[in-house]
Motif scaffolding. Structure first.
Motif, PDB file in Angstrom:
ATOM      1  N   UNK A 150       0.776  -1.196  -0.088  1.00 36.96           N
ATOM      2  CA  UNK A 150       0.114   0.001   0.008  1.00 36.96           C
ATOM      3  C   UNK A 150       0.836   1.315   0.047  1.00 36.96           C
ATOM      4  N   UNK A 151       1.921   1.224  -0.828  1.00 34.55           N
ATOM      5  CA  UNK A 151       2.615   2.529  -0.937  1.00 34.55           C
ATOM      6  C   UNK A 151       3.486   2.451  -2.547  1.00 34.55           C
ATOM      7  N   UNK A 152       3.809   3.526  -2.879  1.00 32.49           N
ATOM      8  CA  UNK A 152       4.328   3.608  -4.404  1.00 32.49           C
ATOM      9  C   UNK A 152       5.398   2.384  -4.492  1.00 32.49           C
ATOM     10  N   UNK A 153       5.342   1.746  -5.535  1.00 30.42           N
ATOM     11  CA  UNK A 153       6.140   0.759  -5.829  1.00 30.42           C
ATOM     12  C   UNK A 153       7.683   0.979  -5.730  1.00 30.42           C
ATOM     13  N   UNK A 194     -20.916  -4.805  -1.109  1.00 30.93           N
ATOM     14  CA  UNK A 194     -20.523  -3.887  -2.168  1.00 30.93           C
ATOM     15  C   UNK A 194     -19.307  -4.048  -2.976  1.00 30.93           C
ATOM     16  N   UNK A 195     -19.366  -3.515  -4.219  1.00 29.44           N
ATOM     17  CA  UNK A 195     -18.266  -4.022  -5.268  1.00 29.44           C
ATOM     18  C   UNK A 195     -16.937  -3.510  -4.738  1.00 29.44           C
ATOM     19  N   UNK A 196     -15.968  -4.121  -4.861  1.00 27.80           N
ATOM     20  CA  UNK A 196     -14.689  -3.689  -4.516  1.00 27.80           C
ATOM     21  C   UNK A 196     -14.440  -3.124  -2.889  1.00 27.80           C
ATOM     22  N   UNK A 197     -15.515  -3.800  -2.178  1.00 22.68           N
ATOM     23  CA  UNK A 197     -15.176  -3.593  -0.654  1.00 22.68           C
ATOM     24  C   UNK A 197     -15.118  -4.901   0.121  1.00 22.68           C
ATOM     25  N   UNK A 209      -6.197  -2.487  -9.332  1.00 28.14           N
ATOM     26  CA  UNK A 209      -6.133  -1.552 -10.646  1.00 28.14           C
ATOM     27  C   UNK A 209      -4.632  -1.044 -10.930  1.00 28.14           C
ATOM     28  N   UNK A 210      -4.239  -0.905 -12.244  1.00 33.32           N
ATOM     29  CA  UNK A 210      -2.904  -0.629 -12.690  1.00 33.32           C
ATOM     30  C   UNK A 210      -2.401   0.910 -12.049  1.00 33.32           C
ATOM     31  N   UNK A 211      -3.441   1.767 -11.948  1.00 30.97           N
ATOM     32  CA  UNK A 211      -3.108   3.047 -11.145  1.00 30.97           C
ATOM     33  C   UNK A 211      -2.791   2.998 -10.104  1.00 30.97           C
ATOM     34  N   UNK A 212      -1.612   3.326  -9.576  1.00 31.99           N
ATOM     35  CA  UNK A 212      -1.068   3.132  -8.084  1.00 31.99           C
ATOM     36  C   UNK A 212      -1.885   3.979  -7.225  1.00 31.99           C
ATOM     37  N   UNK A 213      -2.435   5.180  -7.343  1.00 31.53           N
ATOM     38  CA  UNK A 213      -3.215   5.722  -6.602  1.00 31.53           C
ATOM     39  C   UNK A 213      -4.499   5.053  -6.336  1.00 31.53           C
ATOM     40  N   UNK A 214      -5.022   4.369  -7.170  1.00 29.51           N
ATOM     41  CA  UNK A 214      -6.346   3.682  -6.841  1.00 29.51           C
ATOM     42  C   UNK A 214      -6.000   2.376  -6.222  1.00 29.51           C
ATOM     43  N   UNK A 215      -4.834   1.899  -6.830  1.00 25.38           N
ATOM     44  CA  UNK A 215      -4.617   0.452  -5.877  1.00 25.38           C
ATOM     45  C   UNK A 215      -4.365   0.606  -4.402  1.00 25.38           C
ATOM     46  N   UNK A 266      -7.365   1.338  -2.306  1.00 26.96           N
ATOM     47  CA  UNK A 266      -8.237   0.076  -2.231  1.00 26.96           C
ATOM     48  C   UNK A 266      -7.590  -0.818  -1.282  1.00 26.96           C
ATOM     49  N   UNK A 267      -6.390  -0.967  -0.976  1.00 29.19           N
ATOM     50  CA  UNK A 267      -5.490  -1.875  -0.254  1.00 29.19           C
ATOM     51  C   UNK A 267      -5.750  -1.319   1.115  1.00 29.19           C
ATOM     52  N   UNK A 268      -5.602  -0.073   1.261  1.00 27.34           N
ATOM     53  CA  UNK A 268      -5.478   0.783   2.579  1.00 27.34           C
ATOM     54  C   UNK A 268      -7.273   0.463   3.123  1.00 27.34           C
ATOM     55  N   UNK A 269      -7.898   0.637   2.229  1.00 29.10           N
ATOM     56  CA  UNK A 269      -9.628   0.474   2.681  1.00 29.10           C
ATOM     57  C   UNK A 269      -9.659  -0.961   3.135  1.00 29.10           C
ATOM     58  N   UNK A 270      -9.169  -1.931   2.402  1.00 30.43           N
ATOM     59  CA  UNK A 270      -9.423  -3.300   2.336  1.00 30.43           C
ATOM     60  C   UNK A 270      -8.820  -3.641   4.062  1.00 30.43           C
TER      61      UNK A 270
END
Length: 599
Positions: free
Chosen positions: A329-332, A510-513, A568-574, A577-581
């Motif tokens: 959950x951070x920049x690769x 909910x989707x993605x949650x 998601x391939x976009x780092x921000x969205x990914x 999501x990881x932080x929410x999960x």
């Protein structure tokens, strides 16, 4: 009647001993102790490590169990023990070479038989493996197997090719790993008509035993005789020549199992006891074992190159670094992952020192588990060559047949074991790793073997099955909870994919949650899941399911992330999501999700 039992597991790096006692309220675990295994130089005697572990156990429990180098049996005046049982994977465990005529038919059946007996299969030889004779002989000599299993040909089928396999194995005449002037045991489980030729080919070079054909016809596969013979040879030949194992076997009065076989027997008993299909995993430092019990049939595979210390480089190579980076959950930072991997290989027994190190290690674990499940599914499948019309050119090309038998929708229980799962700082971390890696479908209960008792319980089946049932029900497995995961393609947010009705209220998936509904251990609650159109929880798309679900330390987990799970391939969205999960599962402290500091 036994009132005190010692169980030991002699592993590759550590020897673990556990003391069980029967009281007025039933069996209980009195104490555990661990000592380094001493199968290799300079000690070359597994009994040194075992006696050290028993000495620690005596100190911790206050019980006298030995008189010098001798185990006190039976229990008298509060001293000694009524029984001693053992499992072992020391020295790399039982290592086998298997052969067959066709890689995806008889050789695959031989592979399954060896795996089911608790072996690590070092190599698989077949007529269609692309190697010439000298390459096969060289491979056999390098492997130095404990046991060789020869199969090939249905009864009444090919004879000459099977005899040829026996001849080049005899020509190779591999050296035993343990002992000198020792003839390696060879099991022949192929075409009955070729037995005489195989005996001539082996002659006096190796020790031959003949059993029923594992594949007497294309439509049948009979593995039990091969598994039983492998186990017999393991006890009577292989163990007797390994350093100190003769004494170990005398302590155990023959009650010794390869560790993976014992774990499998415990899970098979659990599946029978619970009346459901079970999928289990044991992730270690060098290998990862995956077990499944499907409709009462037991299957096991071992990914000998996927582990969390000695084999981390293989995980990176097979999964690729990008697959691991996606779980962080951070920049690769590819260099951070590679540096962590090199450090782990140099110091395989080190533990994570920071929260970020822990998250990185668990990201690697997800990929090791995912790859091991893929390996398991590829081997646990229907028989090849059944009811097919094939021409001559198709005989050795059967890659499109034999669908996997592993169905995550019908698997009702998922059991995790191994340090990264059993010793995860928070149980929710173990649950999240298992869900992310195995992606269970429908309604699946999650458990973890927190004290590494499954090997002990598997071998204790011979001593006291009621005791095993008692520990499986009460202490051996920690219930994490139940995950409800509808099967279906990802959909846009804002549209629930299922409704869950419980005694505590109604909840949406909910989707993605991920959402966690508290349901403590020991609680069993009726739940009705009503999936939306296009989503399935076990009864078919859009059809509701009512089932009693078990609680756990995490609770009822509602997973709406879709299957297959994709990030998601976009780092921000990914990262979001990881932080929410992770927050939904209460997996890590909030500060751990920043990615700051040295990873």
């Amino acid at each position: 009647m036994e009132n005190r039992i010692i169980a030991a597991d002699v592993g590759s790096t550590t020897t673990k001993v556990t003391l069980f006692e029967r009281g007025d309220d039933g069996w209980r675990l009195v104490g555990k102790a661990v000592a380094p295994t001493t199968v290799e130089a300079p000690e070359l005697d597994v009994m040194i490590g075992l006696r050290n572990a028993v000495t620690k156990l005596e100190r911790r429990t206050g019980r006298k169990l030995r008189d010098g180098a001798r185990l006190l049996v039976p229990l008298r005046g509060g001293e000694g023990t009524d029984a001693f049982v053992a499992t072992s994977s020391a020295g790399g465990g039982l290592q086998m070479l298997v052969t067959g005529l066709v890689k995806t038919m008889t050789a695959e059946s031989a592979h399954r038989a060896a795996l089911g007996a608790g072996a690590v299969v070092s190599d698989i030889l077949s007529l269609d493996d692309g190697r010439v004779l000298m390459e096969r002989i060289d491979a056999i000599r390098k492997v130095r197997p404990d046991i060789v299993l020869i199969t090939g040909g249905t009864d009444g089928g090919n004879i000459s090719a099977v005899a040829g396999i026996a001849e080049y194995i005899a020509m190779a005449n591999p050296e035993a790993r343990f002992g000198k002037d020792f003839k390696i045991p060879v099991i022949y489980a192929g075409n009955a008509d070729a037995r005489g030729l195989v005996e001539q080919g082996i002659m006096d070079t190796l020790e031959l035993s003949v059993i029923d054909n594992v594949r007497a016809s294309l439509e049948t596969e009979e593995l039990d005789p091969a598994r039983e013979e492998i186990h017999r040879l393991f006890l009577e030949h292989v163990m007797m020549r390994a350093p100190g194992y003769k004494t170990l076997a005398s302590w155990a009065a023959g009650k010794v199992r390869p560790t993976p076989l014992a774990v499998g027997e415990a899970l098979a008993y659990l599946a029978e006891f619970r009346g459901c299909d079970v999928l289990g995993v044991d992730i270690g430092g060098a290998t990862t074992d995956v077990f499944s019990v499907i409709s009462g049939q037991f299957y096991r595979t071992v990914s000998a190159n996927l582990g969390m210390s000695y084999s981390t480089a293989n995980v990176l190579a097979e999964a690729n670094v990008e697959s691991i980076l996606r779980w962080l959950p951070w920049a690769p930072d590819e260099n951070a992952v590679r540096n962590w991997n090199f450090n782990k290989m140099i110091r395989p027994t080190t533990l994570p020192q920071t929260a970020n190190d822990l998250i990185l290690e668990q990201a690697v674990a997800r990929e090791a588990l995912r790859l091991s499940l893929g390996h398991h599914r590829s081997l646990v499948r229907g028989l090849k060559g059944i009811q097919q019309k094939r021409g001559v050119g198709d005989i050795f090309n059967q890659s499109g047949t034999g669908a996997t038998l592993v169905d995550l929708m019908t698997t009702e229980l998922l059991v995790g074991s191994g340090g990264v799962l059993s010793y995860a700082p928070r149980r929710s971390q173990a649950a999240l790793m298992m869900i992310d890696a195995f992606q269970p479908l429908g309604v699946t209960e999650l458990m973890v073997d927190s004290q590494f008792l499954l090997p002990h319980l598997g071998v204790l089946m011979d001593v006291d099955p009621e005791m095993v049932q008692e520990f499986l029900d009460k202490e051996a497995l920690v219930p994490l909870g139940t995950v409800i995961a509808p099967s279906g393609l990802p959909v846009s947010s804002g549209h629930p994919i299922a409704q869950v009705e419980t005694e505590e209220g109604s909840f949406h998936i909910e989707p993605d949650e991920i959402r966690v509904v508290p349901l403590p251990p020991g609680n069993v609650a009726p739940v009705t899941v009503i999936p939306k159109r296009g989503f399935d929880v076990g009864n078919g798309p859009g059809k509701p399911v009512t089932v009693n679900v078990g609680g756990g330390v995490v609770g009822l987990i509602l997973d709406g992330r879709g299957r297959p799970l994709s990030l998601p391939e976009d780092d921000g969205r990914r990262i979001a999501l990881l932080k929410r999960w992770a927050k939904a599962m209460d997996a890590y402290p909030d500060v751990s999700l920043t990615g700051e500091g040295d990873s």
